[in-house]
Write a protein that holds these residues in place. Structure first.
Motif, PDB file in Angstrom:
ATOM      1  N   LEU A 103       0.806  -1.027  -0.072  1.00 48.27           N
ATOM      2  CA  LEU A 103       0.088  -0.109  -0.136  1.00 48.27           C
ATOM      3  C   LEU A 103       0.816   1.229   0.058  1.00 48.27           C
ATOM      4  N   LEU A 104       1.890   1.168   0.750  1.00 45.63           N
ATOM      5  CA  LEU A 104       2.751   2.324   0.995  1.00 45.63           C
ATOM      6  C   LEU A 104       3.753   2.550  -0.411  1.00 45.63           C
ATOM      7  N   ALA A 105       4.076   1.445  -0.979  1.00 40.06           N
ATOM      8  CA  ALA A 105       4.916   1.451  -2.167  1.00 40.06           C
ATOM      9  C   ALA A 105       4.069   1.962  -3.348  1.00 40.06           C
ATOM     10  N   ARG A 106       2.881   1.702  -3.384  1.00 43.43           N
ATOM     11  CA  ARG A 106       1.781   2.266  -4.706  1.00 43.43           C
ATOM     12  C   ARG A 106       1.793   3.443  -4.675  1.00 43.43           C
ATOM     13  N   ALA A 107       1.405   3.816  -3.180  1.00 36.29           N
ATOM     14  CA  ALA A 107       1.078   5.364  -2.952  1.00 36.29           C
ATOM     15  C   ALA A 107       2.437   6.316  -3.486  1.00 36.29           C
ATOM     16  N   ASP A 108       3.484   5.795  -2.995  1.00 35.46           N
ATOM     17  CA  ASP A 108       4.775   6.537  -3.118  1.00 35.46           C
ATOM     18  C   ASP A 108       5.596   6.355  -4.405  1.00 35.46           C
ATOM     19  N   PHE A 109       5.300   5.162  -5.188  1.00 38.22           N
ATOM     20  CA  PHE A 109       5.909   4.895  -6.328  1.00 38.22           C
ATOM     21  C   PHE A 109       4.921   3.976  -7.029  1.00 38.22           C
ATOM     22  N   PRO A 110       4.135   4.894  -7.679  1.00 32.10           N
ATOM     23  CA  PRO A 110       3.007   3.928  -8.378  1.00 32.10           C
ATOM     24  C   PRO A 110       3.548   3.451  -9.781  1.00 32.10           C
ATOM     25  N   HIS A 111       4.600   3.912 -10.077  1.00 30.59           N
ATOM     26  CA  HIS A 111       5.097   3.356 -11.657  1.00 30.59           C
ATOM     27  C   HIS A 111       6.300   2.307 -11.465  1.00 30.59           C
ATOM     28  N   VAL A 112       6.454   1.876 -10.005  1.00 22.66           N
ATOM     29  CA  VAL A 112       7.571   0.911  -9.796  1.00 22.66           C
ATOM     30  C   VAL A 112       7.000  -0.432  -9.467  1.00 22.66           C
ATOM     31  N   ASP A 113       7.128  -1.512 -10.476  1.00 20.39           N
ATOM     32  CA  ASP A 113       6.634  -2.637 -10.125  1.00 20.39           C
ATOM     33  C   ASP A 113       7.305  -3.382  -9.105  1.00 20.39           C
ATOM     34  N   ASP A 114       6.647  -4.297  -8.114  1.00 22.29           N
ATOM     35  CA  ASP A 114       7.217  -5.230  -7.461  1.00 22.29           C
ATOM     36  C   ASP A 114       8.104  -4.503  -6.277  1.00 22.29           C
ATOM     37  N   LEU A 115       7.823  -3.520  -5.834  1.00 22.78           N
ATOM     38  CA  LEU A 115       8.995  -2.729  -4.926  1.00 22.78           C
ATOM     39  C   LEU A 115       9.098  -3.460  -3.611  1.00 22.78           C
ATOM     40  N   PRO A 116       8.102  -4.063  -3.037  1.00 17.88           N
ATOM     41  CA  PRO A 116       8.526  -4.691  -1.779  1.00 17.88           C
ATOM     42  C   PRO A 116       9.658  -5.824  -2.053  1.00 17.88           C
ATOM     43  N   THR A 117       9.373  -6.657  -3.026  1.00 16.54           N
ATOM     44  CA  THR A 117      10.224  -7.814  -3.380  1.00 16.54           C
ATOM     45  C   THR A 117      11.642  -7.310  -3.610  1.00 16.54           C
ATOM     46  N   ARG A 118      11.909  -6.263  -4.463  1.00 16.34           N
ATOM     47  CA  ARG A 118      13.084  -5.420  -4.649  1.00 16.34           C
ATOM     48  C   ARG A 118      13.969  -5.095  -3.341  1.00 16.34           C
ATOM     49  N   LEU A 119      12.814  -4.486  -2.323  1.00 16.33           N
ATOM     50  CA  LEU A 119      13.457  -3.895  -1.364  1.00 16.33           C
ATOM     51  C   LEU A 119      13.813  -5.175  -0.482  1.00 16.33           C
ATOM     52  N   SER A 120      13.144  -6.235  -0.269  1.00 17.63           N
ATOM     53  CA  SER A 120      13.721  -7.573   0.223  1.00 17.63           C
ATOM     54  C   SER A 120      15.108  -7.999  -0.171  1.00 17.63           C
TER      55      SER A 120
ATOM     56  N   ASP B 116      28.696   6.072   0.503  1.00 15.26           N
ATOM     57  CA  ASP B 116      27.552   5.649   0.124  1.00 15.26           C
ATOM     58  C   ASP B 116      27.118   4.308   0.987  1.00 15.26           C
ATOM     59  N   PRO B 117      27.224   4.176   2.174  1.00 14.55           N
ATOM     60  CA  PRO B 117      27.132   2.957   2.959  1.00 14.55           C
ATOM     61  C   PRO B 117      25.711   2.225   2.746  1.00 14.55           C
ATOM     62  N   LEU B 118      24.488   2.918   2.232  1.00  9.10           N
ATOM     63  CA  LEU B 118      23.229   2.147   2.070  1.00  9.10           C
ATOM     64  C   LEU B 118      22.910   2.191   0.514  1.00  9.10           C
ATOM     65  N   ARG B 119      23.797   2.213  -0.087  1.00  6.57           N
ATOM     66  CA  ARG B 119      23.637   2.513  -1.623  1.00  6.57           C
ATOM     67  C   ARG B 119      22.664   1.631  -2.216  1.00  6.57           C
ATOM     68  N   PRO B 120      22.431   0.382  -2.018  1.00  3.39           N
ATOM     69  CA  PRO B 120      21.334  -0.475  -2.794  1.00  3.39           C
ATOM     70  C   PRO B 120      19.812  -0.099  -2.274  1.00  3.39           C
ATOM     71  N   VAL B 121      19.589   0.266  -1.245  1.00  2.00           N
ATOM     72  CA  VAL B 121      18.453   1.082  -0.648  1.00  2.00           C
ATOM     73  C   VAL B 121      18.094   2.274  -1.336  1.00  2.00           C
ATOM     74  N   ARG B 122      19.039   3.188  -1.084  1.00  2.00           N
ATOM     75  CA  ARG B 122      19.155   4.777  -1.465  1.00  2.00           C
ATOM     76  C   ARG B 122      18.723   4.882  -2.957  1.00  2.00           C
ATOM     77  N   GLU B 123      19.449   3.784  -3.855  1.00  2.00           N
ATOM     78  CA  GLU B 123      18.912   3.924  -5.391  1.00  2.00           C
ATOM     79  C   GLU B 123      17.579   3.373  -5.341  1.00  2.00           C
ATOM     80  N   LEU B 124      17.185   2.437  -4.768  1.00  2.00           N
ATOM     81  CA  LEU B 124      15.753   1.880  -4.944  1.00  2.00           C
ATOM     82  C   LEU B 124      14.586   2.878  -4.722  1.00  2.00           C
ATOM     83  N   LEU B 125      15.045   3.621  -3.635  1.00  2.00           N
ATOM     84  CA  LEU B 125      13.642   4.383  -3.118  1.00  2.00           C
ATOM     85  C   LEU B 125      14.161   5.800  -3.167  1.00  2.00           C
ATOM     86  N   ALA B 126      15.026   6.412  -3.985  1.00  2.20           N
ATOM     87  CA  ALA B 126      15.179   7.613  -4.306  1.00  2.20           C
ATOM     88  C   ALA B 126      14.000   8.142  -5.150  1.00  2.20           C
TER      89      ALA B 126
END
Length: 642
Positions: A474-491, A630-640
């Motif tokens: 729910l949060l991902a769709r509200a914030d990133f409506p054009h990003v597919d399957d964001l929870p899986t990618r974040l995991s 850039d210690p948290l680069r993987p998450v930073r790039e995904l959620l920028a």
């Protein structure tokens, strides 16, 4: 002076409540010094009994009722800690056992509104009634002259040497509700500044046992080292407390400045400022241009405090050309707003934003709608808006809190209902945009966050079946409506950073921490790419051993280390019983050297490299401190955000 407290065991429990107290009469001008105390910690009723309590600001037991005699009447009341004396105390504990008394002995002598002790009692029997006796120890009085008059403070002791404190000094006239502050008052004679002043009005549960006062809350505290052998003026550091722009005050034991001042040779200033609707309410469309500043009087209070600091700094032994403003959470957001405010230009030279944001500024349209909603909760319409000027403050705060709660029905993060508001005079543009356009370009700046900022909303160890599986999508769709399957990618990316699969609670916490805190801080860092001043980034990563699985490096965890108060009982719940002194040494040295020179350095610690977007050098504040790019680069790039 002697204060006697009687603690009575609650039936069928191992805890006690305060059932009686008395202040025996004494001679001298300060007879009525102490009015209340706080019981800290339940008591263990085994043969060896542990006693722990403090004269502190927050109740740790659901509120003890003080019963005492006034004439022929028994009077009950909740403790009011703001009325007590501010002298250091020496503590004695005893067990009352019929005609005999077993005495623990002298406890720990401390300073500045808090006294802490713990000891072991081995009574001859299991008597449930005990008495605690406190004896006031007078402090050395200190008198100084500042541009507004003469001030009497006192010397307080710390593990790092003595400091001088001056408390509750009014920095601006309160000209009226919703009006900008006036000039600092002047006085003749000697101002007694040995007691903290009242907090600004807020939700009562946030200031249990502490007085609030609408007209008398615009004051500040000052600490400076007592040993000022150096001839050079000292750096001045102005602390802005957090609290979602709704609560907080300048008298927390954790942010008392005595230890930081004495340990690192700096002057610490902590102002109050107006909160909630009293600090941010759009009214000029209803009440006319006289109330044009109502949307940002909280920020104007801080500007007034900085002006006071500039004028008083030389008399305090400070350098008016080396003023640093630093704040955390909402205090950090206020620092970002000050960087963007024309009225604050030239009042400070360095800044630190801890867990703050440069995005926080509401539109005036939003502010008008918020005012309409608040009026409705006060049973008023827009034609009756002038009644807000005289509405009892407790009713206004109750309506404010009802409005805040109505706007948080689902998301675990608080909707910041009252916050800085865009205004052509006080805050012309969103702070991050103003900074990107060059505002405060010459100000040196530290910006950072804590690794687990959102663990207060979603504990890291939340059971898997307690996490709503629809929440993150729910949060991902509200914030990133054009990003597919964001929870899986974040995991997948958290797995890479953690070295193991992330639990559901960790996933939600990481998402919220990034969106609410880290990504806004990152945008603010990148907005400084052309700044003339130096920019530094940090990530606070220390995990308390007793709480690492639940809270981790949580929101606000760095504060007691910075203020060198990490060993106080007030900080123990967060930092545990054995917090690393080396981390406190590093934070105190980095922050105060930055205030002094614009470059954060610390003995025996790594060199803190400036931040540039191409490298993203970041100090990892831990025990030991490390540097990383850039210690948290993987998450930073995904959620920028785009």
């Amino acid at each position: 002076m002697q204060l006697v407290l009687v603690l009575q065991q609650r039936p069928h429990t191992q805890s006690h409540e305060l059932v009686a107290w008395r202040v025996p009469p004494v001679d001298g001008p300060r007879q009525s010094a102490v009015r209340a105390v706080e019981l800290r910690a339940a008591m263990n009723l085994s043969h060896t009994r542990q006693v722990g309590f403090s004269l502190g600001q927050r109740a740790r037991v659901s509120p003890a009722i003080l019963r005492r005699k006034e004439g022929d009447k028994n009077v009950e009341r909740i403790p009011d800690f703001s009325e007590r004396d501010d002298m250091p105390w020496m503590v004695r504990a005893s067990v009352v056992s019929g005609p005999t008394t077993a005495v623990l002995g002298d406890g720990l002598r401390t300073t500045a509104r808090t006294a802490h002790t713990s000891g072991t009692l081995n009574p001859p029997d299991q008597q449930p009634v005990r008495a605690l006796q406190l004896f006031r120890q007078e402090s050395a009085v200190v008198t100084i002259s500042i541009p507004f008059g003469s001030v009497r403070g006192e010397t307080v002791r710390s593990p790092f040497g003595d400091a001088e404190q001056f408390l509750g000094i009014t920095y601006a006239e309160h000209r009226g509700r919703f009006l900008a502050p006036g000039a600092p008052p002047r006085w003749s004679g000697l101002l007694d500044a040995r007691l903290y002043g009242p907090a600004c009005p807020q939700e009562p549960s946030r200031v249990i046992g502490w007085k609030t006062h609408e007209q008398r809350c615009l004051h500040l505290n000052v600490w400076r080292p007592a040993d000022r052998q150096a001839k050079a003026p000292l750096p001045v550091m102005v602390w802005i407390h957090g609290g979602a722009h709704l609560y907080g005050h300048n008298a927390s034991p954790v942010t008392a400045g005595a230890r930081l001042a004495a340990r690192h040779n700096a002057i610490i200033v902590t102002p109050n400022y107006r909160l909630g609707a009293l600090g941010h309410l759009v009214l000029d469309h209803l009440l006319g241009p006289h109330y044009a500043d109502a949307a940002n009087v909280a920020l104007l209070d801080l500007v007034a405090a900085l002006k006071w600091t500039q004028r008083a700094a030389p008399a305090l032994g400070g350098d008016s050309g080396a003023v640093t403003v630093f704040g955390q959470s909402a205090g950090g957001a206020n620092v970002a707003a000050l960087l963007a405010m024309p009225a604050a230009r030239g009042l400070f030279h360095r800044a630190v934003i801890e867990s703050g944001t440069g995005d926080r500024a509401q539109s005036r349209d939003y502010g008008r709608r918020r005012t309409a909603d608040l009026l409705a909760l006060c049973d008023l319409d827009e034609q009756q808006a002038a009644e807000l000027l005289t509405l009892p403050v407790d009713q206004l705060i109750a309506a404010q809190q009802a409005l805040v709660h109505s706007r948080n029905p689902r998301r675990p993060n608080m909707d910041i209902t009252f916050q800085p508001t865009l205004d052509p005079h006080t805050l012309p543009s969103v702070p991050v945009d103003a900074i990107a356009a060059g505002a405060s370009s010459d100000v040196d700046l530290i910006i950072g966050t804590n690794r687990n900022e959102a663990s207060g909303y979603v504990p890291l160890d939340t059971p898997d079946d307690a996490v709503d599986p629809s929440l993150l999508p729910l949060l991902a769709r509200a914030d990133f409506p054009h990003v597919d399957d964001l929870p899986t990618r974040l995991s997948e990316r958290l797995h890479l950073l953690l070295g193991r699969p992330a639990r559901p609670g960790e996933l939600v916490e990481a998402y919220l921490a990034e969106q609410i805190y880290r990504e806004p801080s990152q945008r603010l860092l990148d907005a400084r790419r052309t700044a003339q001043g130096r920019t530094y980034a940090y990530l606070f990563t220390w995990n308390p051993p007793h709480n690492h699985e639940r809270r981790g490096a949580a929101h606000s965890l760095e504060i007691p280390f910075l203020f060198q108060t990490h060993d106080l009982p007030d900080a123990r719940e967060e930092v545990g019983t054995a917090p690393p002194q080396g981390l406190a040494d590093a934070l105190g040295a980095y922050w105060t050297s930055f205030a002094r020179t614009g470059v954060p350095t610390a003995p025996d610690q790594p060199r803190w490299e400036p931040y540039v977007p191409a490298r993203r050098a970041t100090a990892l504040l831990d025990d030991p401190v490390r540097m990383a790019d850039d210690p948290l680069r993987p998450v930073r790039e995904l959620l920028a955000r785009p």
